[in-house]
Design a protein around this motif. Structure first.
Motif, PDB file in Angstrom:
ATOM      1  N   PHE A   1      -6.664   5.847  13.304  1.00 52.46           N
ATOM      2  CA  PHE A   1      -6.306   6.842  12.288  1.00 52.46           C
ATOM      3  C   PHE A   1      -7.091   8.120  12.570  1.00 52.46           C
ATOM      4  O   PHE A   1      -8.289   8.067  12.828  1.00 52.46           O
ATOM      5  CB  PHE A   1      -6.684   6.279  10.906  1.00 52.46           C
ATOM      6  CG  PHE A   1      -6.435   7.224   9.763  1.00 52.46           C
ATOM      7  CD1 PHE A   1      -5.153   7.413   9.263  1.00 52.46           C
ATOM      8  CD2 PHE A   1      -7.483   7.925   9.177  1.00 52.46           C
ATOM      9  CE1 PHE A   1      -4.916   8.276   8.202  1.00 52.46           C
ATOM     10  CE2 PHE A   1      -7.258   8.794   8.111  1.00 52.46           C
ATOM     11  CZ  PHE A   1      -5.972   8.961   7.630  1.00 52.46           C
ATOM     12  N   SER A   2      -6.419   9.255  12.516  1.00 54.46           N
ATOM     13  CA  SER A   2      -7.082  10.546  12.762  1.00 54.46           C
ATOM     14  C   SER A   2      -7.282  11.306  11.471  1.00 54.46           C
ATOM     15  O   SER A   2      -6.311  11.552  10.751  1.00 54.46           O
ATOM     16  CB  SER A   2      -6.220  11.398  13.707  1.00 54.46           C
ATOM     17  OG  SER A   2      -6.108  10.748  14.939  1.00 54.46           O
TER      18      SER A   2
ATOM     19  N   PHE B   1       4.820   3.957   6.496  1.00 58.58           N
ATOM     20  CA  PHE B   1       4.709   4.104   5.041  1.00 58.58           C
ATOM     21  C   PHE B   1       5.814   5.004   4.479  1.00 58.58           C
ATOM     22  O   PHE B   1       6.382   4.713   3.433  1.00 58.58           O
ATOM     23  CB  PHE B   1       3.346   4.719   4.690  1.00 58.58           C
ATOM     24  CG  PHE B   1       2.240   3.712   4.561  1.00 58.58           C
ATOM     25  CD1 PHE B   1       2.216   2.566   5.340  1.00 58.58           C
ATOM     26  CD2 PHE B   1       1.222   3.906   3.647  1.00 58.58           C
ATOM     27  CE1 PHE B   1       1.196   1.634   5.218  1.00 58.58           C
ATOM     28  CE2 PHE B   1       0.191   2.972   3.511  1.00 58.58           C
ATOM     29  CZ  PHE B   1       0.182   1.847   4.301  1.00 58.58           C
TER      30      PHE B   1
ATOM     31  N   ALA C   1       0.844  -1.203   0.000  1.00 56.93           N
ATOM     32  CA  ALA C   1       0.000   0.000   0.000  1.00 56.93           C
ATOM     33  C   ALA C   1       0.879   1.253   0.000  1.00 56.93           C
ATOM     34  O   ALA C   1       0.554   2.257  -0.648  1.00 56.93           O
ATOM     35  CB  ALA C   1      -0.926  -0.018   1.212  1.00 56.93           C
TER      36      ALA C   1
HETATM   37  N1  LIG Z   1      -3.488  11.018  10.623  1.00 60.69           N
HETATM   38  C1  LIG Z   1      -2.915  10.710   9.458  1.00 60.69           C
HETATM   39  N2  LIG Z   1      -1.845   9.903   9.456  1.00 60.69           N
HETATM   40  C2  LIG Z   1      -1.230   9.565   8.294  1.00 60.69           C
HETATM   41  O1  LIG Z   1      -0.231   8.820   8.348  1.00 60.69           O
HETATM   42  C3  LIG Z   1      -1.746  10.086   7.070  1.00 60.69           C
HETATM   43  C4  LIG Z   1      -2.871  10.928   7.100  1.00 60.69           C
HETATM   44  N3  LIG Z   1      -3.435  11.215   8.306  1.00 60.69           N
HETATM   45  N4  LIG Z   1      -3.447  11.401   5.957  1.00 60.69           N
HETATM   46  C5  LIG Z   1      -2.800  11.230   4.678  1.00 60.69           C
HETATM   47  C6  LIG Z   1      -1.964  10.025   4.588  1.00 60.69           C
HETATM   48  C7  LIG Z   1      -2.664   8.720   4.481  1.00 60.69           C
HETATM   49  N5  LIG Z   1      -1.704   7.802   5.106  1.00 60.69           N
HETATM   50  C8  LIG Z   1      -2.078   6.600   5.706  1.00 60.69           C
HETATM   51  C9  LIG Z   1      -3.411   6.293   5.880  1.00 60.69           C
HETATM   52  C10 LIG Z   1      -3.793   5.107   6.467  1.00 60.69           C
HETATM   53  C11 LIG Z   1      -2.819   4.204   6.878  1.00 60.69           C
HETATM   54  C12 LIG Z   1      -3.266   2.909   7.479  1.00 60.69           C
HETATM   55  O2  LIG Z   1      -4.399   2.755   7.868  1.00 60.69           O
HETATM   56  N6  LIG Z   1      -2.397   1.928   7.600  1.00 60.69           N
HETATM   57  C13 LIG Z   1      -2.698   0.656   8.227  1.00 60.69           C
HETATM   58  C14 LIG Z   1      -3.252  -0.369   7.267  1.00 60.69           C
HETATM   59  C15 LIG Z   1      -2.912  -0.205   5.837  1.00 60.69           C
HETATM   60  C16 LIG Z   1      -3.520  -1.260   4.912  1.00 60.69           C
HETATM   61  O3  LIG Z   1      -4.261  -2.156   5.379  1.00 60.69           O
HETATM   62  O4  LIG Z   1      -3.245  -1.212   3.714  1.00 60.69           O
HETATM   63  C17 LIG Z   1      -1.422   0.126   8.856  1.00 60.69           C
HETATM   64  O5  LIG Z   1      -1.565  -0.698   9.772  1.00 60.69           O
HETATM   65  O6  LIG Z   1      -0.333   0.507   8.445  1.00 60.69           O
HETATM   66  C18 LIG Z   1      -1.466   4.512   6.701  1.00 60.69           C
HETATM   67  C19 LIG Z   1      -1.102   5.700   6.107  1.00 60.69           C
HETATM   68  C20 LIG Z   1      -0.567   8.530   5.570  1.00 60.69           C
HETATM   69  N7  LIG Z   1      -1.154   9.811   5.813  1.00 60.69           N
END
Ligand SMILES: Nc1nc(=O)c2c([nH]1)NC[C@@H]1CN(c3ccc(C(=O)N[C@@H](CCC(=O)O)C(=O)O)cc3)CN21
Ligand SMILES: O=c1ccn([C@H]2C[C@H](O)[C@@H](COP(=O)(O)O)O2)c(=O)[nH]1
Length: 283
Positions: A281-282, A190, A56
């Motif tokens: 997540f915020s 990420f 991802a």
């Molecule tokens: N509060 C916040 N944190 C972030 O890291 C972030 C934002 N907002 N907004 C824009 C992008 C979006 N990003 C994100 C958004 C969601 C995940 C997330 O939910 N990750 C989970 C599961 C991912 C999956 O299943 O593919 C994880 O456990 O890493 C990670 C980065 C990074 N950014």
């Protein structure tokens, strides 16, 4: 991995609580962190103390390279990470610039590939960098920046990892990436992958050896609802050795990245990890 855990521990030990108006949450915060990744020796900085959904993260980076401005395009590549910011963020939903479902506005890749000039024409920052580096040129301004204050009101979120500077020394390419704001449990997992993969990919398509990637973070934070999981679960686990990232060697140009590349062209070898942790997540 050690530097990631050291930063998490530093936030837990020395962080200061800061109110964040946008999310309505408090964040345990430190200022200034420097992370380095050894791309030359393929030491892929993948988190091992929880399962990382690394595909991802690469999909997100590929979407930026392609100049995507729509969460549906990101989903088609293999990531849902922009769904919430595009569709579940009150300030953006009320913004007259939002073009409808899934629109993210003029963020990241839009700025990278079509920065708007006052005369109506656009600048493709990435194309210029790839063309120069392919010719062995580093004009000391090989800079890809998504940070356009004049258009903040036209996007769902200001870019966090906002500037990437490439440096060519002999036949080795280095990268310095700057991040203004970092959600360490979710975002950094990420962003580390993205900095590493960006250098590896650009070195590959411009015909250079990858060198070192330098990741510079200003505000590094843990949200209040993430702290317990980080302190009492993730930080209690022992890390495993770094895996390696394998990229399809048939990827040879920016056009390849723009057209046929999918997540099947990336593979991680030797990934030993602990179980997943679901951080809040915020938006
Ligand atoms: N509060 C916040 N944190 C972030 O890291 C972030 C934002 N907002 N907004 C824009 C992008 C979006 N990003 C994100 C958004 C969601 C995940 C997330 O939910 N990750 C989970 C599961 C991912 C999956 O299943 O593919 C994880 O456990 O890493 C990670 C980065 C990074 N950014
Ligand atoms: O690549 C990314 C994108 C976003 N984040 C995090 C950092 C913050 O927690 C939020 C953005 O909020 P701002 O109020 O705009 O600072 O998203 C990240 O870590 N990495």
């Amino acid at each position: 991995m050690k530097q990631y855990l050291a930063l998490c521990q530093r936030i837990v030990d020395e962080g200061v609580w800061v109110e964040n108006e946008r999310t309505g949450k408090r964040c345990l915060t430190v200022i200034n962190a420097d992370l380095n990744y050894d791309v030359a020796n393929n030491q892929f900085p993948l988190i091992t103390t929880r399962k990382s959904f690394w595909k991802a993260a690469i999909a997100e980076m590929l979407g930026y390279i392609r100049g995507y401005d729509n969460a549906a395009d990101f989903r088609a590549l293999g990531t849902k990470t922009w769904d919430m910011n595009a569709n579940d963020n009150a300030a953006w939903l009320a913004n007259p610039h939002r073009k409808g479902e899934d629109d993210m506005g003029r963020v990241y890749g839009v700025q990278g590939r079509s920065w708007q000039k006052p005369d109506g024409s656009t600048i493709d920052q990435l194309r210029k960098i790839i063309d120069n580096l392919s010719k062995g040129i580093d004009d000391r301004g090989e800079i890809l920046t998504f940070y356009n204050p004049g258009e903040f009101d036209m996007g769902c979120l200001r870019p966090c990892m906002h500037t990437h500077t490439f440096s060519l020394v002999g036949d080795t390419l280095h990268l310095t990436s700057y991040q203004r704001s970092c959600d360490v449990p979710l975002g950094l997992n990420f962003n580390q992958i993205q900095v590493f993969a960006l250098l590896a990919l650009v070195a590959q398509i411009t015909g250079h050896k990858p060198g070192q990637a330098y990741h510079k973070i200003v505000n590094a934070h843990i949200y209040e609802d993430q702290l317990e999981l980080m302190r009492d679960v993730q930080l209690k686990r022992e890390p495993f050795p770094s895996p390696q990232l394998k990229i399809n060697p048939e990827i040879k140009s920016l056009e390849d990245l723009e057209t046929w590349v999918t997540m099947d062209d990336f593979e991680v070898v030797g990934y030993q990890h602990h179980g997943p942790i679901k951080y809040p997540f915020s938006v």
